[in-house]
Design an enzyme around this catalytic site. Structure first.
Site, PDB file in Angstrom:
ATOM      1  N   ARG A 118       0.822  -1.309  -0.122  1.00 43.91           N
ATOM      2  CA  ARG A 118      -0.027  -0.103   0.036  1.00 43.91           C
ATOM      3  C   ARG A 118       0.910   1.354  -0.167  1.00 43.91           C
ATOM      4  O   ARG A 118       0.989   1.865  -0.963  1.00 43.91           O
ATOM      5  CB  ARG A 118      -1.045  -0.078   1.103  1.00 43.91           C
ATOM      6  CG  ARG A 118      -1.981   0.932   1.286  1.00 43.91           C
ATOM      7  CD  ARG A 118      -1.619   2.382   1.751  1.00 43.91           C
ATOM      8  NE  ARG A 118      -1.108   2.522   2.837  1.00 43.91           N
ATOM      9  CZ  ARG A 118      -0.331   3.541   3.461  1.00 43.91           C
ATOM     10  NH1 ARG A 118      -0.272   4.744   2.683  1.00 43.91           N
ATOM     11  NH2 ARG A 118       0.002   3.570   4.577  1.00 43.91           N
TER      12      ARG A 118
ATOM     13  N   HIS B 292       5.912   4.438  12.569  1.00 43.85           N
ATOM     14  CA  HIS B 292       6.091   4.305  11.055  1.00 43.85           C
ATOM     15  C   HIS B 292       6.914   5.333  10.485  1.00 43.85           C
ATOM     16  O   HIS B 292       6.538   6.584  10.186  1.00 43.85           O
ATOM     17  CB  HIS B 292       4.498   4.733  10.480  1.00 43.85           C
ATOM     18  CG  HIS B 292       4.276   4.618   9.267  1.00 43.85           C
ATOM     19  ND1 HIS B 292       3.517   3.841   8.457  1.00 43.85           N
ATOM     20  CD2 HIS B 292       4.572   5.715   8.126  1.00 43.85           C
ATOM     21  CE1 HIS B 292       3.588   4.174   7.285  1.00 43.85           C
ATOM     22  NE2 HIS B 292       3.989   5.152   6.896  1.00 43.85           N
TER      23      HIS B 292
ATOM     24  N   CYS C 154       5.508   9.236  -0.631  1.00 46.19           N
ATOM     25  CA  CYS C 154       4.391   9.526  -0.430  1.00 46.19           C
ATOM     26  C   CYS C 154       3.740  10.599  -1.701  1.00 46.19           C
ATOM     27  O   CYS C 154       4.711  11.472  -1.710  1.00 46.19           O
ATOM     28  CB  CYS C 154       3.960  10.155   0.858  1.00 46.19           C
ATOM     29  SG  CYS C 154       2.462  10.922   1.135  1.00 46.19           S
TER      30      CYS C 154
HETATM   31  C1  LIG Z   1     -10.371  11.768   0.937  1.00 47.43           C
HETATM   32  C2  LIG Z   1     -10.618  12.181  -0.489  1.00 47.43           C
HETATM   33  C3  LIG Z   1     -11.439  10.949  -1.153  1.00 47.43           C
HETATM   34  C4  LIG Z   1     -11.400  13.508  -0.586  1.00 47.43           C
HETATM   35  O1  LIG Z   1     -11.482  13.966  -1.594  1.00 47.43           O
HETATM   36  P1  LIG Z   1     -12.599  14.830  -2.280  1.00 47.43           P
HETATM   37  O2  LIG Z   1     -12.189  15.365  -3.709  1.00 47.43           O
HETATM   38  O3  LIG Z   1     -12.767  16.029  -1.294  1.00 47.43           O
HETATM   39  O4  LIG Z   1     -14.008  13.949  -2.047  1.00 47.43           O
HETATM   40  P2  LIG Z   1     -15.368  14.344  -2.356  1.00 47.43           P
HETATM   41  O5  LIG Z   1     -16.147  13.590  -1.157  1.00 47.43           O
HETATM   42  O6  LIG Z   1     -15.693  15.631  -2.600  1.00 47.43           O
HETATM   43  O7  LIG Z   1     -15.688  13.309  -3.646  1.00 47.43           O
HETATM   44  C5  LIG Z   1     -15.158  13.657  -4.846  1.00 47.43           C
HETATM   45  C6  LIG Z   1     -15.137  12.559  -5.874  1.00 47.43           C
HETATM   46  O8  LIG Z   1     -14.320  11.644  -5.173  1.00 47.43           O
HETATM   47  C7  LIG Z   1     -15.041  10.499  -5.051  1.00 47.43           C
HETATM   48  N1  LIG Z   1     -14.577   9.674  -3.737  1.00 47.43           N
HETATM   49  C8  LIG Z   1     -14.777  10.247  -2.549  1.00 47.43           C
HETATM   50  N2  LIG Z   1     -14.403   9.403  -1.804  1.00 47.43           N
HETATM   51  C9  LIG Z   1     -13.967   8.458  -2.323  1.00 47.43           C
HETATM   52  C10 LIG Z   1     -13.358   6.909  -1.973  1.00 47.43           C
HETATM   53  N3  LIG Z   1     -13.097   6.780  -0.785  1.00 47.43           N
HETATM   54  N4  LIG Z   1     -13.264   6.105  -2.787  1.00 47.43           N
HETATM   55  C11 LIG Z   1     -13.291   6.469  -4.401  1.00 47.43           C
HETATM   56  N5  LIG Z   1     -13.917   7.639  -4.758  1.00 47.43           N
HETATM   57  C12 LIG Z   1     -14.073   8.635  -3.685  1.00 47.43           C
HETATM   58  C13 LIG Z   1     -16.471  10.871  -4.929  1.00 47.43           C
HETATM   59  O9  LIG Z   1     -17.389   9.958  -5.385  1.00 47.43           O
HETATM   60  C14 LIG Z   1     -16.422  11.968  -5.881  1.00 47.43           C
HETATM   61  O10 LIG Z   1     -16.468  11.221  -7.198  1.00 47.43           O
HETATM   62  P3  LIG Z   1     -17.057  12.179  -8.525  1.00 47.43           P
HETATM   63  O11 LIG Z   1     -18.600  12.628  -8.479  1.00 47.43           O
HETATM   64  O12 LIG Z   1     -16.095  13.393  -8.840  1.00 47.43           O
HETATM   65  O13 LIG Z   1     -16.898  11.262  -9.762  1.00 47.43           O
HETATM   66  C15 LIG Z   1      -9.262  12.132  -1.294  1.00 47.43           C
HETATM   67  O14 LIG Z   1      -8.705  13.292  -0.845  1.00 47.43           O
HETATM   68  C16 LIG Z   1      -8.557  11.046  -1.401  1.00 47.43           C
HETATM   69  O15 LIG Z   1      -8.915   9.958  -1.943  1.00 47.43           O
HETATM   70  N6  LIG Z   1      -7.320  10.911  -0.788  1.00 47.43           N
HETATM   71  C17 LIG Z   1      -6.555   9.824  -0.388  1.00 47.43           C
HETATM   72  C18 LIG Z   1      -4.963  10.313  -0.297  1.00 47.43           C
HETATM   73  C19 LIG Z   1      -4.338   9.112  -0.225  1.00 47.43           C
HETATM   74  O16 LIG Z   1      -4.550   7.938  -0.331  1.00 47.43           O
HETATM   75  N7  LIG Z   1      -2.965   9.438   0.477  1.00 47.43           N
HETATM   76  C20 LIG Z   1      -1.992   8.380   0.528  1.00 47.43           C
HETATM   77  C21 LIG Z   1      -2.037   7.688   1.835  1.00 47.43           C
HETATM   78  S1  LIG Z   1      -1.859   8.626   3.167  1.00 47.43           S
HETATM   79  C22 LIG Z   1      -0.075   8.119   3.367  1.00 47.43           C
HETATM   80  O17 LIG Z   1       0.636   7.635   2.423  1.00 47.43           O
HETATM   81  C23 LIG Z   1       0.549   8.522   4.938  1.00 47.43           C
HETATM   82  C24 LIG Z   1       0.586   7.215   5.748  1.00 47.43           C
HETATM   83  C25 LIG Z   1      -0.901   6.790   6.096  1.00 47.43           C
HETATM   84  O18 LIG Z   1       1.326   6.075   5.045  1.00 47.43           O
HETATM   85  C26 LIG Z   1       1.307   7.726   6.937  1.00 47.43           C
HETATM   86  C27 LIG Z   1       2.716   8.225   6.647  1.00 47.43           C
HETATM   87  O19 LIG Z   1       3.502   7.926   6.150  1.00 47.43           O
HETATM   88  O20 LIG Z   1       2.688   9.585   7.432  1.00 47.43           O
END
Ligand SMILES: CC(C)(COP(=O)([O-])OP(=O)([O-])OC[C@H]1O[C@@H](n2cnc3c(N)ncnc32)[C@H](O)[C@@H]1OP(=O)([O-])[O-])[C@@H](O)C(=O)NCCC(=O)NCCSC(=O)C[C@@](C)(O)CC(=O)[O-]
Length: 332
Positions: free
Chosen positions: A22, A232, A265
């Site tokens: 992931r 982490h 990231c």
């Molecule tokens: C949170 C959101 C969804 C907000 O994103 P948003 O644009 O604010 O969401 P929204 O609610 O306004 O929806 C916009 C569109 O996204 C879709 N949508 C909404 N939610 C989902 C969902 N769950 N799955 C699939 N689709 C989704 C929703 O259906 C819509 O689709 P449209 O009508 O435009 O076609 C977005 O910002 C996002 O997906 N972010 C993910 C970022 C991510 O995965 N980052 C990497 C992981 S974090 C990391 O790596 C750090 C960590 C954990 O490892 C720890 C560390 O190292 O520090």
């Protein structure tokens, strides 16, 4: 003959959360075939890893590399030999849509309830406002409000909830992070039902000084139990192993790592992967702590996935042990 050393007091078994499939693969720019991801997950579970992140139910527009998570989950859930007893697969779910997708794909065609699956979700917040906006498009306060019903529904369905807090030391957008802010987010995540919160040094800038100050503040000053915390640590500045030692000394017993040091990231420019699982296992076993991970297998997996992705193997231990391997394929 057993000789005591200053770290001999550390014993028992620690938990390793393997995040390569992931946290690692989410950052790959090229398409990683779903079959390769599944093969990686199968190999990891057969090497003795019992907690494995398998994907993310996030927006495919934000993180395209995780778009095949439903397919991966369906495979892991419906092919029992590849989901061995005792293995927990976890998935990131940032909002209600992510959790509902997780639940529907988890139960799809399996005939069993979601709570019978050894799977859990993770919600992920940030200790810095800038990263929170870039990563999940909302403020820290909004994220905790968004996570609350997600955690509640998950717990009602018997799904365990893990929390993350990113940018625990410094944020590329906001600068240094105060330990108080980290503590507030950790407490917020525990309050809404996380059984454990993983402390993300997302860009790997932490040192024994800054990590030590933070974990001591969380545990001693704020009274957060060490068993509710996980380390982490990304290895961008080569500090991850020594920071894991600091966390171990402070009483933390859960460590996240990534085979071959895969990753980075997407919303933190220049950040490299987590501490490599091979390096973590070598270090922990070397201090007398058990991991139950098969070193030979994990080194071979690191070598295999690095070649498969055409990237450098970031594990020093993996690279050293592979170099020692005889040309005839005998033991490492
Ligand atoms: C949170 C959101 C969804 C907000 O994103 P948003 O644009 O604010 O969401 P929204 O609610 O306004 O929806 C916009 C569109 O996204 C879709 N949508 C909404 N939610 C989902 C969902 N769950 N799955 C699939 N689709 C989704 C929703 O259906 C819509 O689709 P449209 O009508 O435009 O076609 C977005 O910002 C996002 O997906 N972010 C993910 C970022 C991510 O995965 N980052 C990497 C992981 S974090 C990391 O790596 C750090 C960590 C954990 O490892 C720890 C560390 O190292 O520090």
């Amino acid at each position: 003959m057993t000789v005591d050393h200053p770290l001999s007091k550390h014993s028992g078994v620690v938990k390793i959360v393997e995040v390569g499939a992931r946290d690692g693969l989410q950052n790959e720019t090229g398409v990683v075939p779903t079959t390769t991801k599944i093969e990686l997950l199968e190999k990891l579970s057969s090497a003795g890893l019992t907690h494995i992140e398998a994907g993310s139910f996030v927006s495919p527009k934000w993180v395209p590399q995780m778009a095949d998570t439903p397919e991966i989950m369906k495979h892991l859930r419906t092919k029992p030999p590849f989901a061995p007893a005792g293995v927990t697969y976890s998935y990131l779910t940032p909002n209600m849509k992510g959790l509902k997708d997780f639940i529907s794909h988890s139960t799809l065609n399996t005939g069993v309830s979601v709570s019978e699956h050894a799977s859990e979700i993770a919600i992920f917040g940030s200790a810095s406002e800038g990263f929170s906006q870039k990563n999940i498009n909302c403020s820290i306060a909004e994220s905790l409000e968004r996570f609350r019903p997600v955690a509640q529904l998950a717990l009602e369905n018997g799904i365990k909830v893990r929390g993350y807090v990113s940018m625990i030391i410094e944020c590329p957008y906001d600068g240094p992070t105060s330990p108080m802010k980290v503590a507030d987010v950790v407490e917020g995540l525990l309050d809404i039902g996380c059984y454990e919160v993983s402390l993300g040094d997302t860009n790997g800038v932490g040192t024994p000084g800054t990590i030590g100050t933070l974990v001591n503040y969380l545990i001693k000053d704020r009274g957060i139990p060490a068993e509710k915390l996980a380390a982490h640590f990304h290895d961008t500045y080569g500090q991850a192993i020594v920071n894991c030692l600091v966390a171990l000394e402070a009483g933390i017993r859960t460590f996240d790592s990534s085979v071959a040091g895969l990753g980075g990231c997407p919303y933190s420019k220049g950040a490299t992967g987590n501490v490599a699982t091979e390096d973590l296992v070598y270090f922990l076993e070397g201090t007398g702590v058990k991991t139950n991970v098969d070193m030979t297998q994990i080194v071979e997996i690191g070598d295999w996935i690095s070649k498969k992705l055409g990237r450098k193997n970031e594990s020093k231990v993996g690279t050293a042990l592979m170099a020692r391997r005889w040309g005839d394929g005998s033991k490492l």
